[in-house]
Design an enzyme around this catalytic site. Structure first.
Site, PDB file in Angstrom:
ATOM      1  N   LYS A 193       8.672  -4.539  15.332  1.00 48.33           N
ATOM      2  CA  LYS A 193       8.979  -3.138  15.037  1.00 48.33           C
ATOM      3  C   LYS A 193       9.941  -2.574  16.093  1.00 48.33           C
ATOM      4  O   LYS A 193      10.804  -1.752  15.775  1.00 48.33           O
ATOM      5  CB  LYS A 193       7.698  -2.319  14.941  1.00 48.33           C
ATOM      6  N   TYR A 197       3.865  -8.575  16.055  1.00 56.92           N
ATOM      7  CA  TYR A 197       4.186  -7.564  15.036  1.00 56.92           C
ATOM      8  C   TYR A 197       4.842  -6.343  15.688  1.00 56.92           C
ATOM      9  O   TYR A 197       5.876  -5.842  15.202  1.00 56.92           O
ATOM     10  CB  TYR A 197       2.898  -7.172  14.300  1.00 56.92           C
ATOM     11  N   ASP A 204      10.031  -6.321  -4.295  1.00 56.59           N
ATOM     12  CA  ASP A 204       8.949  -6.942  -3.532  1.00 56.59           C
ATOM     13  C   ASP A 204       8.990  -8.446  -3.782  1.00 56.59           C
ATOM     14  O   ASP A 204       9.544  -8.915  -4.784  1.00 56.59           O
ATOM     15  CB  ASP A 204       7.575  -6.386  -3.939  1.00 56.59           C
ATOM     16  N   GLY A 262       0.813  -1.217   0.000  1.00 55.31           N
ATOM     17  CA  GLY A 262       0.000   0.000   0.000  1.00 55.31           C
ATOM     18  C   GLY A 262       0.846   1.266   0.000  1.00 55.31           C
ATOM     19  O   GLY A 262       0.652   2.156  -0.847  1.00 55.31           O
TER      20      GLY A 262
HETATM   21  N1  LIG Z   1       0.181   1.312   6.187  1.00 52.65           N
HETATM   22  C1  LIG Z   1       0.229   1.679   7.448  1.00 52.65           C
HETATM   23  O1  LIG Z   1      -0.677   2.328   7.944  1.00 52.65           O
HETATM   24  C2  LIG Z   1       1.418   1.304   8.308  1.00 52.65           C
HETATM   25  C3  LIG Z   1       1.424   1.694   9.658  1.00 52.65           C
HETATM   26  C4  LIG Z   1       2.529   1.395  10.433  1.00 52.65           C
HETATM   27  C5  LIG Z   1       3.606   0.732   9.871  1.00 52.65           C
HETATM   28  N2  LIG Z   1       3.553   0.341   8.565  1.00 52.65           N
HETATM   29  C6  LIG Z   1       4.689  -0.402   8.004  1.00 52.65           C
HETATM   30  O2  LIG Z   1       5.020   0.142   6.744  1.00 52.65           O
HETATM   31  C7  LIG Z   1       5.415  -0.897   5.877  1.00 52.65           C
HETATM   32  C8  LIG Z   1       4.566  -0.845   4.607  1.00 52.65           C
HETATM   33  O3  LIG Z   1       3.209  -0.920   4.978  1.00 52.65           O
HETATM   34  P1  LIG Z   1       2.090  -1.239   3.901  1.00 52.65           P
HETATM   35  O4  LIG Z   1       0.830  -0.734   4.439  1.00 52.65           O
HETATM   36  O5  LIG Z   1       2.538  -0.797   2.565  1.00 52.65           O
HETATM   37  O6  LIG Z   1       2.065  -2.814   3.976  1.00 52.65           O
HETATM   38  P2  LIG Z   1       1.553  -3.851   2.878  1.00 52.65           P
HETATM   39  O7  LIG Z   1       1.193  -5.083   3.609  1.00 52.65           O
HETATM   40  O8  LIG Z   1       0.530  -3.216   2.016  1.00 52.65           O
HETATM   41  O9  LIG Z   1       2.858  -4.102   1.990  1.00 52.65           O
HETATM   42  C9  LIG Z   1       3.942  -4.864   2.454  1.00 52.65           C
HETATM   43  C10 LIG Z   1       4.667  -5.366   1.237  1.00 52.65           C
HETATM   44  O10 LIG Z   1       5.762  -6.182   1.673  1.00 52.65           O
HETATM   45  C11 LIG Z   1       5.864  -7.268   0.794  1.00 52.65           C
HETATM   46  N3  LIG Z   1       6.570  -8.362   1.437  1.00 52.65           N
HETATM   47  C12 LIG Z   1       6.100  -9.244   2.352  1.00 52.65           C
HETATM   48  N4  LIG Z   1       7.059 -10.132   2.665  1.00 52.65           N
HETATM   49  C13 LIG Z   1       8.141  -9.811   1.918  1.00 52.65           C
HETATM   50  C14 LIG Z   1       9.428 -10.367   1.784  1.00 52.65           C
HETATM   51  N5  LIG Z   1       9.793 -11.456   2.475  1.00 52.65           N
HETATM   52  N6  LIG Z   1      10.297  -9.795   0.931  1.00 52.65           N
HETATM   53  C15 LIG Z   1       9.929  -8.698   0.193  1.00 52.65           C
HETATM   54  N7  LIG Z   1       8.721  -8.139   0.280  1.00 52.65           N
HETATM   55  C16 LIG Z   1       7.836  -8.690   1.136  1.00 52.65           C
HETATM   56  C17 LIG Z   1       4.432  -7.645   0.447  1.00 52.65           C
HETATM   57  O11 LIG Z   1       4.372  -8.400  -0.761  1.00 52.65           O
HETATM   58  C18 LIG Z   1       3.790  -6.274   0.333  1.00 52.65           C
HETATM   59  O12 LIG Z   1       3.811  -5.796  -1.004  1.00 52.65           O
HETATM   60  C19 LIG Z   1       5.275  -2.203   6.645  1.00 52.65           C
HETATM   61  O13 LIG Z   1       6.542  -2.549   7.171  1.00 52.65           O
HETATM   62  C20 LIG Z   1       4.334  -1.848   7.766  1.00 52.65           C
HETATM   63  O14 LIG Z   1       4.567  -2.651   8.913  1.00 52.65           O
HETATM   64  C21 LIG Z   1       2.484   0.610   7.776  1.00 52.65           C
END
Ligand SMILES: NC(=O)c1ccc[n+]([C@@H]2O[C@H](COP(=O)([O-])OP(=O)(O)OC[C@H]3O[C@@H](n4cnc5c(N)ncnc54)[C@H](O)[C@@H]3O)[C@@H](O)[C@H]2O)c1
Length: 269
Positions: free
Chosen positions: A144, A140, A35, A15
């Site tokens: 972090k 999770y 990815d 996302g």
């Molecule tokens: N979106 C939010 O509101 C939010 C809030 C706090 C923290 N985060 C952190 O920000 C980061 C991105 O969030 P997001 O919402 O885009 O998450 P998301 O789940 O939409 O995307 C995560 C991406 O990581 C990829 N992925 C999973 N395992 C993998 C691996 N082994 N190797 C390579 N890629 C891999 C997935 O295919 C996916 O495209 C994450 O680390 C999440 O924990 C997001």
């Protein structure tokens, strides 16, 4: 670091990665997008390199880091799941990413941490400092906290500039999270502003900052991010009238529903 020419983004198909792909486009800049999921080129002239690989694969990550000026690590599980998965992908994967960056000479790394590293902190006091010590709400959240610790370690041992961002919730709008989104939202435009500030700040060393917009109902300190040059231009309050007209229940803890969801079970939040 002024304007990094080549930036590696892990988890780029997710996302946040998809929202940043256009927002972080610049003349003279190449985004290298990695990815686990395969990605498709969008425009013919889009300056991107697309890589498929896992953040847990040291060879793939070292190859991905070659020739890179800065790295934004988003890849991994973005919500609760089993301990084995969290340990492998989020904790081990972050160490693999940081070590590949070190070996390849990447000096600037941004880590996507989360409010869930401090999910069990009380949510009733505004101005929660960005460096509050961990109080994770899930496996999770533990990952972090480990990510933040690994970032600190790689700075102290190897002099890398590492900025861990405790992201609130970054979606196109705050609405999917209901009233909680009015507190935690990081607008996509602000997210890009924050990443750019983290990329361009001179010699930040190790920093731990909040990643949220200037929300009227925010409980998070923005001072640490502003010290790096971040200036939020958005406020989730602009969406408040689109939520159901019920009085929102005050959140007891920063982590909201993560604090009561079953530990180690995939959840949809
Ligand atoms: N979106 C939010 O509101 C939010 C809030 C706090 C923290 N985060 C952190 O920000 C980061 C991105 O969030 P997001 O919402 O885009 O998450 P998301 O789940 O939409 O995307 C995560 C991406 O990581 C990829 N992925 C999973 N395992 C993998 C691996 N082994 N190797 C390579 N890629 C891999 C997935 O295919 C996916 O495209 C994450 O680390 C999440 O924990 C997001």
């Amino acid at each position: 670091m002024n304007d990094p020419k080549r930036i590696l983004i892990t988890g780029a198909a997710g996302g946040i990665g998809r929202m940043m792909r256009t927002r972080m486009r610049r003349d003279g800049r190449m985004l290298r997008l990695l990815d686990l999921a395969s990605q498709t080129p969008s425009a013919d002239d889009e300056p991107v390199e697309l890589l498929t690989g896992s953040v847990t694969d040291p060879d793939a990550m070292l190859a991905a880091c070659e020739g890179v000026d800065a790295l934004i690590h988003l890849g991994g599980h973005s919500r609760e799941t089993s301990w084995a998965e969290i340990l492998d992908v989020n904790i081990n994967g972050t160490q693999v990413v940081l070590d590949a960056a070190r070996q390849a000479g990447v000096t600037r790394v941004i880590l996507a941490s989360s409010n869930h590293s401090v999910g069990f902190r009380d949510a009733d006091e505004p101005g929660l400092p960005a460096d509050s010590s961990p109080r994770p709400d899930t496996y999770y959240g533990v990952s972090k906290a480990a990510m933040e610790a690994l970032g600190s370690l790689y700075h102290s041992r190897f002099g890398m500039d590492v900025i861990a961002i405790r992201i609130g919730s970054c979606f196109e709008t705050p609405l999917p999270l209901g009233p909680r989104g009015l507190i935690t939202w990081l607008s996509p435009d602000d997210c890009a502003r924050l990443f750019e500030a983290c990329l361009s700040a001179p010699s930040p060393g190790y920093r731990l900052i909040w990643g949220v917009s200037a929300n009227t109902r925010s409980i998070f300190s923005l001072a640490e991010a502003e010290a790096l040059g971040y200036r939020s231009q958005d406020d989730a309050e602009a969406y408040a009238d689109q939520l159901a007209p019920t009085e929102p229940t005050p959140e007891r803890y920063v982590g909201g529903g993560f604090c009561t969801a079953p530990l180690g079970a995939p959840n949809p939040l």
